[in-house]
Design an enzyme around this catalytic site. Structure first.
Site, mmCIF file in Angstrom:
data_model
loop_
_atom_site.group_PDB
_atom_site.id
_atom_site.type_symbol
_atom_site.label_atom_id
_atom_site.label_comp_id
_atom_site.label_asym_id
_atom_site.label_seq_id
_atom_site.Cartn_x
_atom_site.Cartn_y
_atom_site.Cartn_z
ATOM 1 N N GLU A 81 0.830 -1.214 0.000
ATOM 2 C CA GLU A 81 0.000 0.000 0.000
ATOM 3 C C GLU A 81 0.860 1.258 0.000
ATOM 4 O O GLU A 81 1.718 1.429 0.874
ATOM 5 C CB GLU A 81 -0.908 -0.029 1.242
ATOM 6 C CG GLU A 81 -1.893 1.118 1.301
ATOM 7 C CD GLU A 81 -2.855 1.017 2.481
ATOM 8 O OE1 GLU A 81 -3.095 -0.103 2.986
ATOM 9 O OE2 GLU A 81 -3.363 2.071 2.894
ATOM 10 N N LYS A 258 -7.044 -1.112 11.777
ATOM 11 C CA LYS A 258 -6.404 -1.513 10.518
ATOM 12 C C LYS A 258 -5.249 -0.558 10.213
ATOM 13 O O LYS A 258 -4.188 -0.969 9.737
ATOM 14 C CB LYS A 258 -7.459 -1.509 9.397
ATOM 15 C CG LYS A 258 -6.994 -2.130 8.088
ATOM 16 C CD LYS A 258 -6.353 -1.156 7.137
ATOM 17 C CE LYS A 258 -5.978 -1.801 5.818
ATOM 18 N NZ LYS A 258 -5.253 -0.903 4.926
ATOM 19 N N ASP A 274 4.965 -14.189 11.519
ATOM 20 C CA ASP A 274 3.653 -14.740 11.186
ATOM 21 C C ASP A 274 2.634 -13.598 11.327
ATOM 22 O O ASP A 274 2.196 -13.262 12.424
ATOM 23 C CB ASP A 274 3.343 -15.884 12.166
ATOM 24 C CG ASP A 274 1.984 -16.514 11.934
ATOM 25 O OD1 ASP A 274 1.130 -15.884 11.272
ATOM 26 O OD2 ASP A 274 1.766 -17.632 12.425
ATOM 27 N N HIS A 372 -3.313 10.179 -1.212
ATOM 28 C CA HIS A 372 -3.484 8.938 -1.971
ATOM 29 C C HIS A 372 -3.537 9.195 -3.466
ATOM 30 O O HIS A 372 -2.984 8.446 -4.258
ATOM 31 C CB HIS A 372 -4.770 8.230 -1.539
ATOM 32 C CG HIS A 372 -4.565 7.383 -0.334
ATOM 33 N ND1 HIS A 372 -5.530 6.547 0.161
ATOM 34 C CD2 HIS A 372 -3.504 7.233 0.482
ATOM 35 C CE1 HIS A 372 -5.058 5.924 1.232
ATOM 36 N NE2 HIS A 372 -3.841 6.335 1.444
#
Ligand code: MEV
Length: 418
Positions: A81, A258, A274, A372
């Site tokens: 991202e 998130k 992991d 963005h």
């Protein structure tokens, strides 16, 4: 196309790639990309998972400016991202203006679970298990001499009773200090080793014997203070509103968290962790009160400065697993210069907090699309074939025009080239 390929796992990597290429029609260029191992020994990757046919390169960035617990760090981040690495670096730059980020990890305790079913008397069974606590821990500890030598290993156990749609069950927890390991392997072995003894003691059946990913005894608390002189009172208040929203609403909390994980997982990928264990731990921990909430909180203190606090489980290791075998993961640890899993966890929580700050500051002020869009425009320019200076030139022109499209990038590229 028939996906039934007997013995596919027995083929060499080359043969597997050839087979897949034939079946789905990959061309020479596709094959070349899948085989771009660079200087990494393909046999290392082939040994990591099954049915390997190639590699998947990801961008490897380094976030700068981090000052954590009084020490400077360069932070390797692997992520698909755009804007995450830039956001982390920007936040870290602001945060180092004050005392930097303080980040402290608890002991590295992981939990193993053994599920006991068909137990006649729960009370008797619990009593027997607790009476044999030392013996059980001793057997568990035989699974890792190294851990015991380092002062780690199985330290305690607990017996819980749960009621389920299949009736009551006893759940035995073992608490294992895993030191510098992530710990899944050793904890699983320990659980399996004491399963038969628990059956013998209780007359029940030990069914599942496995690590719990709710690593609530492996917590990192990160904290930062940013002066109102830097942010201004208005921005601080907006950030407080953003935090209050996430604290009270699970729909927002999921996105807020998130954003934290954007930072945590990027470092996790770079260091061969992991990542699913980290996600599972974080989100389960965010629900520990019975209602899913934000892992961080932002508020203004008595001086009107902004304080951010993050509390998050970070089960990571620097010995064993991919961390040790993957050459790039090893380089990441070198760049970070961390000496223990605890220190790595502290850095990761700090990056999560920085990431979270950048996201909510942007959301509460200018919004995130502006940044963005710039990156999106650059990506389109690259996809259209632009390289070097032309990338920014084309991106800027598309933004000026308010026409950020692939075909426009192509047109501009042709214009500049001619
Ligand atoms: C995007 O990857 C992450 C954010 O949505 C996080 C947030 O909303 O806090 C920007």
């Amino acid at each position: 196309m028939n996906s039934r390929i007997p013995g596919f796992y027995k083929y060499s990597m080359e043969e597997r790639l050839k087979k897949v290429a034939e079946l789905v029609g990959l061309d020479e260029d596709d094959i070349k990309i899948l085989k771009s191992f660079g200087d990494v020994d393909p046999s290392i990757l082939d040994a990591m998972i099954e049915n390997v046919i190639g590699v998947y390169p990801m961008p490897y960035g380094v976030a700068v400016n981090f000052r954590i617990n009084g020490r400077d760090y360069l932070v390797p981040m692997v992520i698909e991202e755009s804007s995450v690495v830039a956001a982390a670096s920007n936040a870290a730059k602001i945060m180092r203006e004050g005392d930097g980020i303080e980040s402290r990890a608890s002991e590295q305790i992981m939990i193993g679970q053994i599920q006991l079913i068909n137990v006649d008397s729960f009370e008797d069974a619990k009593k027997k298990i607790l009476e044999n606590r030392d013996r059980l821990l001793e057997v568990a500890n035989m699974q890792s001499k190294t851990l015991s030598r380092l002062g780690g290993g199985a330290k305690d156990l607990e017996v819980r009773y749960i009621n389920t749609r299949k009736g009551g069950m006893l759940i035995v927890h073992i608490y294992v200090d895993v030191k510098d390991a992530m710990g899944a392997n050793v904890v699983n072995s320990m659980c399996e080793s004491i399963g038969p003894i628990l059956e013998e003691l209780t007359g029940g059946r030990a069914l599942l014997k496995i690590l719990s990913n709710l690593a609530d005894r492996r917590i990192v608390k990160a904290r930062v203070k940013i002066s109102k002189e830097i942010l201004g009172e208005d921005v601080i208040e907006r950030i407080e509103y953003a935090s209050a929203f996430a604290e009270s609403d699970p729909y927002r909390a999921a996105t807020h968290n998130k954003g934290i994980m954007n930072g945590v997982i990027a470092v996790a990928l770079a260091t061969g962790q992991d990542t699913r264990a980290l996600e599972a731990a974080a989100h389960a921990y965010a629900s520990r009160s019975g209602r899913y909430t934000s892992l961080s909180k932002w508020y203004s203190d008595e001086d009107g400065d902004l304080v951010g606090e993050l509390e998050i489980p970070i089960p990571v290791g620097i010995v064993g697993g991919a961390t040790k075998v993957h050459p790039t993961a090893r380089i990441s640890l070198k760049i970070l210069g961390v000496k223990t899993a605890k220190e790595l966890a502290e850095v990761m929580a700090a990056v999560g907090l920085a990431q979270n700050f950048s996201a909510i500051r942007a959301l509460a002020t200018v919004g995130i699309q502006r940044g963005h869009m710039k990156l999106h425009a650059r990506n389109l320019a690259i996809m259209a074939g632009a390289r070097g200076e032309l990338v920014d030139k084309i991106a800027e022109e598309m933004i000026r025009e308010g026409n950020i499209k692939y075909h426009r990038a192509k047109e501009l590229l042709e214009k500049y080239r001619s």
